[in-house]
Enzyme design. Structure first.
Site: not given
Length: 321
Positions: A132, A185
């Site tokens: 991530e 995002t």
């Protein structure tokens, strides 16, 4: 394992934030998901020999999340073992369903199996978080933790990491509608205010506590009352066409509640039965019909198990995915 054996791990998509649990709550889905194949190899270090289901992902293990996760695990153990990896993307990228998290979780689990399981599944959260970090610049756990552990997972804190698996205390089904638009995002985060009014914060904390209590008390009505985002959804929803109409249609069709999945653009709704979740799916799809925006929809039970081993066998060089 010897160099003629491989493992194949499957890790599911996830819904993060869950309305009132921004950055601290997530739950797993049954599908869609990603698969990672892994085996020991004679070649030193990490190699990625095949990627299917998506174009333009790097084969460089330093640039692909599955390679980053595997290397971090080897570094921690002080090993120079060669590991060969292959990735099969079974879910859309940039959908708000934890695409990079599913790849990272599957890689962590597969590599752990190849190495003889030196880490528990909960310990693998730390390594999947490195994927991530590579994907988004932030080593967050609200997607990788439920993808690995299944059910609902609360990330209580990061310093130190404190991940609390809640399981699935009652039957819940999730309907996901993914409008196929690009929503980065970085954009979704950039519009968020860095400070919130105390009154809104109190309401948000009450909703999160109510959702936790609803799950543990098996109270569907309390869950429905608590699935409300006081702070972030009003700002982010303007980036998702027809969001308000889709959410309203889902609730009218019987959903307990719903909201934005992760940073979007996917929209989720929770229901108490598969029949209800299917009805919600039809209602959500009807809103986008004729809009000119293509959609994908998924209906999934919220599962007790997250990542899992789906194959272990003699290695075949082509590794057909």
């Amino acid at each position: 394992m010897n160099e003629n054996e491989f493992v194949k791990a499957y890790a599911p998509a996830t819904v993060a934030n869950v309305c009132c649990g921004f950055d601290v709550l997530g739950f797993a889905l049954d599908q869609p998901g990603d698969e990672v194949w892994a085996r020991k190899s004679e070649t030193h270090g990490i190699t990625i020999s095949d990627i299917k289901g998506i174009e333009n992902l790097s084969f460089d293990p330093k640039e692909n999340v599955i390679g980053v996760v595997a290397q971090k695990m080897l570094d921690t153990l002080g090993l120079s073992t060669g590991i060969e990896l292959q990735l099969h993307k079974g879910m859309p990228v940039g959908s708000g369903l934890g695409s990079s998290a599913a790849s990272s979780a599957a890689a962590a689990f597969a590599v752990n199996q190849v190495l003889g399981s030196p880490f528990t599944v909960q310990e693998l959260v730390t390594y999947a978080m490195e994927g991530e970090r590579k994907a988004s610049g932030s080593a967050h756990a609200d997607n990788v933790a439920p993808s690995l552990l299944g059910g609902f997972v609360l990330v209580r804190d990061y310093e130190p990491l404190d991940v609390v698996p809640l399981g699935v205390p009652l039957e819940l089904y999730c309907t996901i509608l993914y409008p196929q638009i690009e929503l980065k995002t970085s954009l979704s985060r950039s519009i968020l205010k860095q400070e919130i009014p105390l009154k809104k914060g109190i309401r948000q904390w009450g909703n999160l506590a109510g959702l936790m209590a609803g799950l543990l008390k098996k109270d569907y009505d309390l869950i429905g009352r608590s699935l409300h985002d006081e702070i972030f959804e009003p700002e982010r929803s303007v980036l998702i066409p027809l969001f308000k109409q889709v959410k309203a249609a889902a609730i009218k069709a019987g959903a307990l509640g719903g909201g934005i999945s992760g940073s979007g653009p996917s929209i989720f709704a929770l229901s108490a039965s598969m029949q209800q979740a299917q009805a919600v799916k039809e209602a959500m799809e009807a809103i986008y019909a004729g809009s000119g925006i293509e959609t994908k929809t998924y209906v999934s039970q919220v599962p007790e198990q997250g990542v899992r081993l789906v194959a272990q066998s003699t290695f075949q060089p082509a590794l057909p995915l």
